[in-house]
Design a protein around this motif. Structure first.
Motif, short mmCIF file in Angstrom:
data_model
loop_
_atom_site.label_atom_id
_atom_site.label_comp_id
_atom_site.label_asym_id
_atom_site.label_seq_id
_atom_site.Cartn_x
_atom_site.Cartn_y
_atom_site.Cartn_z
N ALA A 23 -9.63 -8.28 -8.59
CA ALA A 23 -9.10 -7.08 -7.92
C ALA A 23 -9.65 -6.97 -6.51
O ALA A 23 -8.92 -6.70 -5.55
CB ALA A 23 -9.45 -5.83 -8.74
N TYR A 82 6.57 -3.15 -4.04
CA TYR A 82 5.71 -3.29 -5.23
C TYR A 82 6.34 -2.61 -6.43
O TYR A 82 6.30 -3.13 -7.54
CB TYR A 82 4.33 -2.67 -4.96
CG TYR A 82 3.35 -3.61 -4.33
CD1 TYR A 82 3.45 -3.95 -2.98
CD2 TYR A 82 2.30 -4.17 -5.05
CE1 TYR A 82 2.54 -4.81 -2.39
CE2 TYR A 82 1.39 -5.03 -4.47
CZ TYR A 82 1.51 -5.35 -3.14
OH TYR A 82 0.60 -6.21 -2.56
N TYR A 83 6.86 -1.40 -6.24
CA TYR A 83 7.47 -0.62 -7.33
C TYR A 83 8.49 -1.46 -8.08
O TYR A 83 8.44 -1.60 -9.31
CB TYR A 83 8.12 0.62 -6.71
CG TYR A 83 8.86 1.54 -7.66
CD1 TYR A 83 8.16 2.39 -8.51
CD2 TYR A 83 10.25 1.58 -7.67
CE1 TYR A 83 8.84 3.26 -9.36
CE2 TYR A 83 10.93 2.44 -8.51
CZ TYR A 83 10.22 3.28 -9.36
OH TYR A 83 10.90 4.13 -10.20
N TYR A 92 1.79 1.41 -5.70
CA TYR A 92 1.07 0.46 -4.83
C TYR A 92 -0.44 0.60 -5.02
O TYR A 92 -1.15 -0.37 -5.28
CB TYR A 92 1.49 0.74 -3.38
CG TYR A 92 0.82 -0.10 -2.33
CD1 TYR A 92 1.19 -1.42 -2.11
CD2 TYR A 92 -0.16 0.46 -1.50
CE1 TYR A 92 0.60 -2.17 -1.11
CE2 TYR A 92 -0.75 -0.29 -0.49
CZ TYR A 92 -0.38 -1.60 -0.30
OH TYR A 92 -0.96 -2.35 0.68
N VAL A 151 -5.42 -7.94 -12.37
CA VAL A 151 -6.20 -7.05 -11.51
C VAL A 151 -6.78 -5.88 -12.30
O VAL A 151 -7.89 -5.42 -12.04
CB VAL A 151 -5.31 -6.55 -10.34
CG1 VAL A 151 -5.83 -5.25 -9.74
CG2 VAL A 151 -5.21 -7.63 -9.26
N VAL A 163 -1.58 -0.20 -8.94
CA VAL A 163 -1.67 -1.60 -9.41
C VAL A 163 -2.70 -2.40 -8.63
O VAL A 163 -3.25 -3.36 -9.15
CB VAL A 163 -0.30 -2.34 -9.40
CG1 VAL A 163 0.69 -1.65 -10.33
CG2 VAL A 163 0.27 -2.49 -8.00
N LEU A 164 -2.98 -1.99 -7.39
CA LEU A 164 -4.00 -2.69 -6.61
C LEU A 164 -5.40 -2.10 -6.81
O LEU A 164 -6.37 -2.59 -6.24
CB LEU A 164 -3.64 -2.67 -5.11
CG LEU A 164 -2.40 -3.49 -4.74
CD1 LEU A 164 -1.99 -3.20 -3.30
CD2 LEU A 164 -2.68 -4.98 -4.93
N ARG A 165 -5.48 -1.05 -7.62
CA ARG A 165 -6.74 -0.33 -7.86
C ARG A 165 -7.39 0.10 -6.55
O ARG A 165 -8.61 -0.01 -6.37
CB ARG A 165 -7.69 -1.20 -8.69
CG ARG A 165 -7.16 -1.43 -10.12
CD ARG A 165 -8.00 -2.39 -10.92
NE ARG A 165 -9.37 -1.96 -11.07
CZ ARG A 165 -10.34 -2.72 -11.57
NH1 ARG A 165 -10.07 -3.95 -11.95
NH2 ARG A 165 -11.57 -2.27 -11.68
N VAL A 224 6.73 -4.82 -9.81
CA VAL A 224 5.93 -4.68 -11.04
C VAL A 224 6.78 -4.16 -12.20
O VAL A 224 6.46 -4.44 -13.36
CB VAL A 224 4.66 -3.80 -10.86
CG1 VAL A 224 3.73 -4.43 -9.84
CG2 VAL A 224 4.99 -2.37 -10.52
N TYR A 255 5.72 -0.90 2.02
CA TYR A 255 5.34 -1.84 0.97
C TYR A 255 5.48 -1.24 -0.43
O TYR A 255 5.74 -1.96 -1.40
CB TYR A 255 3.90 -2.33 1.16
CG TYR A 255 3.69 -3.30 2.29
CD1 TYR A 255 4.74 -4.06 2.80
CD2 TYR A 255 2.42 -3.49 2.85
CE1 TYR A 255 4.53 -4.97 3.84
CE2 TYR A 255 2.20 -4.40 3.88
CZ TYR A 255 3.25 -5.12 4.37
OH TYR A 255 3.04 -6.02 5.38
N GLY A 256 5.25 0.09 -0.56
CA GLY A 256 5.25 0.73 -1.87
C GLY A 256 6.51 0.44 -2.68
O GLY A 256 6.44 -0.02 -3.83
N LEU A 303 -1.35 -9.77 -10.40
CA LEU A 303 -1.47 -8.31 -10.52
C LEU A 303 -1.76 -7.90 -11.96
O LEU A 303 -2.46 -6.91 -12.20
CB LEU A 303 -0.20 -7.62 -10.02
CG LEU A 303 0.05 -7.67 -8.52
CD1 LEU A 303 1.38 -7.00 -8.18
CD2 LEU A 303 -1.10 -7.00 -7.74
N VAL A 340 -8.11 -9.71 -4.30
CA VAL A 340 -6.72 -9.40 -3.94
C VAL A 340 -6.71 -8.40 -2.78
O VAL A 340 -5.98 -8.57 -1.80
CB VAL A 340 -5.93 -8.84 -5.15
CG1 VAL A 340 -4.60 -8.25 -4.71
CG2 VAL A 340 -5.69 -9.95 -6.17
N ARG A 341 -7.54 -7.36 -2.89
CA ARG A 341 -7.56 -6.35 -1.82
C ARG A 341 -8.13 -6.94 -0.53
O ARG A 341 -7.55 -6.79 0.54
CB ARG A 341 -8.38 -5.14 -2.26
CG ARG A 341 -7.69 -4.27 -3.32
CD ARG A 341 -8.38 -2.94 -3.48
NE ARG A 341 -9.78 -3.11 -3.87
CZ ARG A 341 -10.23 -3.15 -5.12
NH1 ARG A 341 -9.40 -2.98 -6.13
NH2 ARG A 341 -11.51 -3.32 -5.37
#
Lengths: 196, 196
Positions: A119, A165-166, B166, A112, B169-171, A169, A161-162, A109, A122-123
């Motif tokens: 990036a 991730y929060y 989310y 990214v 960071v994932l753009r 990171v 998921y948010g 990340l 990853v997506r």
């Protein structure tokens, strides 16, 4: 081109060795200090071989992380959407809070934001397929009458998921099982799910 | 020590010039290519001066970003919690999706995973104070009877900020206003808020 069974086996062996070497080095040295040279040396393959299969160190790490994630966080369907989401999110939190997968994903990340190709990978290779699986699991819960048919499923997945991730990171302490249970309960209630 | 008003004014001028130079260079070159040398040169201060005030480039960027965030995303209390959260989250999304603040924060977060001191500063100087303000705004909504008194407010704040991080960071494309409105509505419903 005819590929003999033995050469195909060798390739898969090299691929696995490369992914394992990348994760091992990440755990030992930290993502930023891992080089493609070091991965090649530990895996017993040439640097050229790695660059034939992957465009960058980040891409090697992404494939290694994705395989780990797929193994660790399957989408089960026991018929109980709350239980299945708890299982899934807890497994993701566990994976992200342990070495080598957590530091590997944090490193991925971190690249990214300046590596457009990574990036996109990853997506497209990781986030979107997993997101689609989560939406699909919720869609089946809708068919089973556990959540309303018109629920906003993509929003629900981002709400699940948010927060994971929060914390990841920001390197905050990961969610414990009770917090994941509360999160799942809140997300289902936000969709207008039947209270159980 | 007695500090004359003029020397204090000079210091504040240098501080502002340093933060502005850092953001300007980030917008032009990308976070990774910005150096403390270049910030010092543009701000017209010495490198030594910068290192007297900040331990790293990341720390300069963090202070610059935090000031921008505080300016752009105040917590208002109009008496309507849904409207105030929409205003707040929309402003945060806008800030994160425009230069220089969006790329600056992505760059800061990319260093959090390997820079322990910066990670601590991000949490203690930025994330935790903002988190506490958000909890406080929700607490007042509880007092006003807009959400139940026993609502899980920290969980609600993670459900609001999580999806913003989310996508950042994932753009992924940032939330539009309708998506933010849906998110706020879902989070309030998840707390058992009165439907409006």
């Amino acid at each position: 081109m005819i590929t003999s069974p033995s050469s195909r086996r060798r390739s898969e062996r090299s691929r696995k060795a490369t992914l394992e070497a990348a994760l091992g080095l990440c755990a030992e040295k930290g993502y930023a200090r891992v080089t493609v040279e070091a991965i090649a040396a530990r895996a017993g393959v040439s640097k050229k071989t790695i660059y034939r299969w992957w465009p960058s160190k980040g891409a090697v790490m992404l494939e290694a992380f994705t395989e780990g994630l797929l193994d660790a966080t399957p989408f089960t369907d026991t018929g109980d959407i709350a239980a299945d989401l708890r299982t899934h999110i807890c497994a993701a939190v566990r994976l992200l809070s342990t070495s080598p997968f957590g530091p590997a994903y944090a490193g991925i990340l971190s690249e990214v934001h300046h590596d457009d190709a990574l990036a996109k990978a990853v997506r497209e290779d990781l986030v979107e397929p997993r997101f689609a699986c989560a939406v699909e699991r919720l869609r089946r819960a809708g068919e089973q009458g556990q959540i309303p048919a018109d629920a906003d499923l993509p929003l629900a997945v981002e709400m699940l998921y948010g927060p994971v991730y929060y914390r990841h990171v920001l390197r905050k302490p990961p969610q414990d099982e009770a917090t994941v249970a509360a999160l799942v309960e809140h997300v289902l209630r936000s969709l207008g799910a039947r209270e159980t």
